[in-house]
Design an enzyme around this catalytic site. Structure first.
Site, PDB file in Angstrom:
ATOM      1  N   PHE A   1      -4.302   6.490   8.502  1.00  0.00           N
ATOM      2  CA  PHE A   1      -5.403   5.529   8.296  1.00  0.00           C
ATOM      3  C   PHE A   1      -4.959   4.106   8.617  1.00  0.00           C
ATOM      4  O   PHE A   1      -5.752   3.186   8.598  1.00  0.00           O
ATOM      5  CB  PHE A   1      -5.896   5.591   6.845  1.00  0.00           C
ATOM      6  CG  PHE A   1      -6.157   6.998   6.382  1.00  0.00           C
ATOM      7  CD1 PHE A   1      -7.235   7.725   6.867  1.00  0.00           C
ATOM      8  CD2 PHE A   1      -5.289   7.612   5.491  1.00  0.00           C
ATOM      9  CE1 PHE A   1      -7.452   9.042   6.459  1.00  0.00           C
ATOM     10  CE2 PHE A   1      -5.497   8.925   5.079  1.00  0.00           C
ATOM     11  CZ  PHE A   1      -6.585   9.636   5.559  1.00  0.00           C
TER      12      PHE A   1
ATOM     13  N   THR B   1       0.296  10.956   5.387  1.00  0.00           N
ATOM     14  CA  THR B   1      -0.178  10.638   4.034  1.00  0.00           C
ATOM     15  C   THR B   1      -1.675  10.917   3.971  1.00  0.00           C
ATOM     16  O   THR B   1      -2.433  10.538   4.873  1.00  0.00           O
ATOM     17  CB  THR B   1       0.111   9.174   3.680  1.00  0.00           C
ATOM     18  OG1 THR B   1      -0.403   8.327   4.713  1.00  0.00           O
ATOM     19  CG2 THR B   1       1.615   8.928   3.562  1.00  0.00           C
TER      20      THR B   1
ATOM     21  N   SER C   1       3.734   2.969   9.808  1.00  0.00           N
ATOM     22  CA  SER C   1       2.601   2.462   9.050  1.00  0.00           C
ATOM     23  C   SER C   1       2.697   0.946   9.025  1.00  0.00           C
ATOM     24  O   SER C   1       3.598   0.367   9.624  1.00  0.00           O
ATOM     25  CB  SER C   1       2.722   3.027   7.619  1.00  0.00           C
ATOM     26  OG  SER C   1       2.134   2.183   6.674  1.00  0.00           O
ATOM     27  N   GLY C   2       1.797   0.331   8.280  1.00  0.00           N
ATOM     28  CA  GLY C   2       1.977  -1.080   7.953  1.00  0.00           C
ATOM     29  C   GLY C   2       2.965  -1.144   6.798  1.00  0.00           C
ATOM     30  O   GLY C   2       3.720  -0.203   6.547  1.00  0.00           O
ATOM     31  N   ASP C   3       2.943  -2.259   6.044  1.00  0.00           N
ATOM     32  CA  ASP C   3       3.893  -2.411   4.946  1.00  0.00           C
ATOM     33  C   ASP C   3       3.556  -1.551   3.734  1.00  0.00           C
ATOM     34  O   ASP C   3       4.413  -1.301   2.893  1.00  0.00           O
ATOM     35  CB  ASP C   3       3.935  -3.884   4.506  1.00  0.00           C
ATOM     36  CG  ASP C   3       4.533  -4.768   5.595  1.00  0.00           C
ATOM     37  OD1 ASP C   3       5.589  -4.394   6.131  1.00  0.00           O
ATOM     38  OD2 ASP C   3       3.947  -5.822   5.904  1.00  0.00           O
TER      39      ASP C   3
ATOM     40  N   ASP D   1      -6.922 -12.927   1.907  1.00  0.00           N
ATOM     41  CA  ASP D   1      -6.470 -11.558   2.150  1.00  0.00           C
ATOM     42  C   ASP D   1      -7.444 -10.517   1.631  1.00  0.00           C
ATOM     43  O   ASP D   1      -7.781  -9.558   2.312  1.00  0.00           O
ATOM     44  CB  ASP D   1      -5.127 -11.321   1.417  1.00  0.00           C
ATOM     45  CG  ASP D   1      -3.973 -11.285   2.399  1.00  0.00           C
ATOM     46  OD1 ASP D   1      -4.231 -11.517   3.588  1.00  0.00           O
ATOM     47  OD2 ASP D   1      -2.842 -11.027   1.966  1.00  0.00           O
TER      48      ASP D   1
ATOM     49  N   ARG E   1     -14.998  -6.633   7.113  1.00  0.00           N
ATOM     50  CA  ARG E   1     -14.156  -5.674   7.865  1.00  0.00           C
ATOM     51  C   ARG E   1     -14.698  -5.402   9.260  1.00  0.00           C
ATOM     52  O   ARG E   1     -13.932  -5.191  10.194  1.00  0.00           O
ATOM     53  CB  ARG E   1     -14.096  -4.335   7.107  1.00  0.00           C
ATOM     54  CG  ARG E   1     -12.896  -4.218   6.209  1.00  0.00           C
ATOM     55  CD  ARG E   1     -12.317  -2.818   6.247  1.00  0.00           C
ATOM     56  NE  ARG E   1     -10.924  -2.840   6.695  1.00  0.00           N
ATOM     57  CZ  ARG E   1      -9.892  -3.005   5.894  1.00  0.00           C
ATOM     58  NH1 ARG E   1     -10.078  -3.180   4.606  1.00  0.00           N
ATOM     59  NH2 ARG E   1      -8.665  -3.034   6.373  1.00  0.00           N
TER      60      ARG E   1
ATOM     61  N   ARG F   1     -11.787 -11.329  11.043  1.00  0.00           N
ATOM     62  CA  ARG F   1     -12.318 -11.569   9.696  1.00  0.00           C
ATOM     63  C   ARG F   1     -11.460 -12.558   8.910  1.00  0.00           C
ATOM     64  O   ARG F   1     -11.983 -13.368   8.154  1.00  0.00           O
ATOM     65  CB  ARG F   1     -12.447 -10.248   8.929  1.00  0.00           C
ATOM     66  CG  ARG F   1     -11.128  -9.657   8.501  1.00  0.00           C
ATOM     67  CD  ARG F   1     -11.274  -8.241   7.951  1.00  0.00           C
ATOM     68  NE  ARG F   1      -9.977  -7.602   7.882  1.00  0.00           N
ATOM     69  CZ  ARG F   1      -9.361  -7.257   6.756  1.00  0.00           C
ATOM     70  NH1 ARG F   1      -9.930  -7.492   5.605  1.00  0.00           N
ATOM     71  NH2 ARG F   1      -8.189  -6.680   6.785  1.00  0.00           N
TER      72      ARG F   1
ATOM     73  N   ASP G   1       2.167  -7.540  -2.082  1.00  0.00           N
ATOM     74  CA  ASP G   1       2.450  -6.589  -1.004  1.00  0.00           C
ATOM     75  C   ASP G   1       1.171  -5.956  -0.466  1.00  0.00           C
ATOM     76  O   ASP G   1       1.131  -4.761  -0.157  1.00  0.00           O
ATOM     77  CB  ASP G   1       3.406  -5.488  -1.501  1.00  0.00           C
ATOM     78  CG  ASP G   1       4.797  -6.048  -1.809  1.00  0.00           C
ATOM     79  OD1 ASP G   1       4.960  -7.270  -1.728  1.00  0.00           O
ATOM     80  OD2 ASP G   1       5.698  -5.255  -2.129  1.00  0.00           O
TER      81      ASP G   1
END
Length: 492
Positions: free
Chosen positions: A124, A154, A179-181, A272, A279, A285, A453
């Site tokens: 995702f 995942t 993935s991202g973080d 953030d 989105r 955005r 995070d």
């Protein structure tokens, strides 16, 4: 002595007259891991840097190499593209063939490279491209390096954390997050919730940028001047170099969250998290919502207390330890409370007596409070240019009063870290930190958001989606740092 003369003075581990592309040439493996031969010109390969693996192929030996091709003949500017090439040579005799295989194997084994990896792919993440990135760019390189992979996608949020908590780590030399973080953060939290956390947290973790926020991958690669590209990240994992990473413990009552990147409250957290409403705009955005926030700038009451790192003692006013929060996370149910009792065998945070430290305080109102463990918060946000991976400190960036124009100018400098040089910014390093967040100055019935995070830690009254409970309450929370607790694969 010139580097190019140097090889003449090293006694080779093995040398031979071999056949390369039909021509016979001397080939030598030197003790520093360089392979020299002649193919028209003199050629050199570094086993450590250029060779993924080798295969004995009948009478031949095939070196699977990856070489950097720079623009221009021998430019020393930015790193270029990588090209996968096979170099094939035929040793002179059978005995020689056996010897070459043996010596190459011994040398590569001595490099401490990972042989078995557990790979987490977040399907995702980042425009749902992580799966494609893995199969097209990551998997082929790891396979060429003869690394055995166990791949797991995942399925839902916290799945990576559950896997890290229960995985038989004796089967692997590392965990890789494609993935991202977000997945990295889950893995660290999962490892620290184990009873064997002291050994578990030492397993090296690799980060491949395939998400929206790739702050950790960017920080690792940028620290040696490499672009934040998938191939660079994968090569860092293959080569097996490691570095330690500070882990921060965010604590409120009995609730803990382990953070490796950042904590934000005020402007940055609002942009953030609240920009999610837009989105559908894609990556625009954040810029769009940042402008909305500038036009209607919020300031929050509250205070921050901290223990400064050496050299930063003059910031703030002298103070004493503000005491622990009595708040409990807002989603405590009886099962959770029971789990907390069981969790005493897991990691509880650094063992430090906070009351005896020299505390300082800065009172609000604040436009933004930002704590950073590594330089980059995302690929285009160099939040804390002086942050180090394992110095045992967090970088604290505070903006209290700031007119709109300088604020706008500061935000455009975020991609280079230039914002910290503005007089409106207080930038220092801290060993421990307590945040006491308050409501907005103009609308005291509304509170803020605390983000760590990339996840919402706490949502105050009247905030975006405030009916969704965070892990913690919008109240006092304390942060301590454990120097070099985790381990990452790193480019050098």
């Amino acid at each position: 002595m010139d580097q190019s003369d140097h090889h003449h003075h090293l006694h080779p581990i093995v040398s031979d007259r071999v056949t390369v592309k039909g021509a016979v040439t001397p080939l030598a493996l030197l003790p520093d891991g360089r392979l020299w031969w002649s193919e028209g010109l003199q050629r050199c390969l570094h086993l450590e840097k250029d060779v993924l693996s080798f295969v004995a192929d009948g009478p031949n030996i095939t070196l699977r190499t990856i070489q950097e091709v720079r623009d221009g003949c021998c430019s020393t500017t930015s790193p270029g593209k990588f090209v996968r090439k096979d170099v094939v040579f035929q040793p002179s005799t059978n005995e020689s063939h056996v010897l070459w295989c043996q010596r190459l194997r011994e040398y590569i084994d001595s490099l401490g490279r990972p042989k078995r990896l557990f790979v987490l792919v977040n399907p995702f993440g980042g425009k749902n491209s992580a799966r494609k990135v893995f199969w097209e760019q990551v998997s082929p390189l790891l396979s060429d390096a003869q690394i055995e992979l166990t791949v797991q996608e995942t399925q839902h949020q916290l799945h990576a954390k559950e896997l890290a908590r229960s995985l038989d780590l004796s089967q692997y030399d590392g965990i890789v997050c494609v993935s991202g973080d977000g997945i990295l953060v889950e893995v660290v939290n999962g490892l620290l919730e184990r009873e064997d956390w002291q050994t578990a947290i030492k397993i090296p973790i690799g980060v491949v940028p395939a998400g929206t926020g790739n702050g950790m991958a960017k920080s690792l690669l940028d620290s040696v001047g490499y672009p934040c590209k998938v191939a660079n990240a994968v090569l860092a994992i293959i080569r097996g170099h490691k570095r330690s990473l500070d882990v921060a413990t965010i604590r409120q009552g009995e609730t803990r969250f382990f953070s490796v990147l950042m904590l934000a409250w005020g402007l940055i957290a609002d942009i953030d998290i609240e920009s999610e409403k837009y989105r559908w705009m894609g990556s625009a955005r954040l810029d769009f919502y940042a402008i909305c926030r500038f036009l209607n700038l919020r300031r929050y009451t509250g205070r921050v207390s901290f223990v400064p790192a050496p050299g930063f003692e003059e910031y703030g006013e002298p103070s004493s330890y503000p005491g622990q929060s009595t708040s409990e996370g807002s989603n405590r149910d009886p099962i959770e409370a029971e789990n907390t009792k069981l969790q005493k065998l897991s990691y509880q945070g650094p063992d430090v007596n906070l009351e005896h430290l020299k505390w300082r305080v800065i009172n609000g109102p604040f436009v933004s409070v930002w704590l950073h463990n590594v330089p980059w918060g995302a690929e285009d946000t160099m939040a804390a240019p002086d942050a180090k991976f394992s110095d045992g400190y967090l970088d604290l960036i505070i903006v209290k009063n700031c007119p709109r124009l300088p604020l706008l100018a500061m935000m455009t400098e975020l991609n280079k870290g230039g914002h910290v040089k503005y007089p409106y910014v207080t930038y220092l390093k801290v060993k421990a930190f307590v945040l006491e967040p308050g409501p907005r100055t103009k609308k005291p019935e509304k509170e803020g958001i605390i983000d760590s995070d990339g996840e919402v830690l706490a949502r105050g009254k009247g905030t975006y989606k405030c009916e969704k409970k965070g892990l913690m309450a919008y109240d006092k929370l304390e942060i301590t740092v454990d120097q070099g607790l985790a381990t990452l694969f790193t480019p050098v």
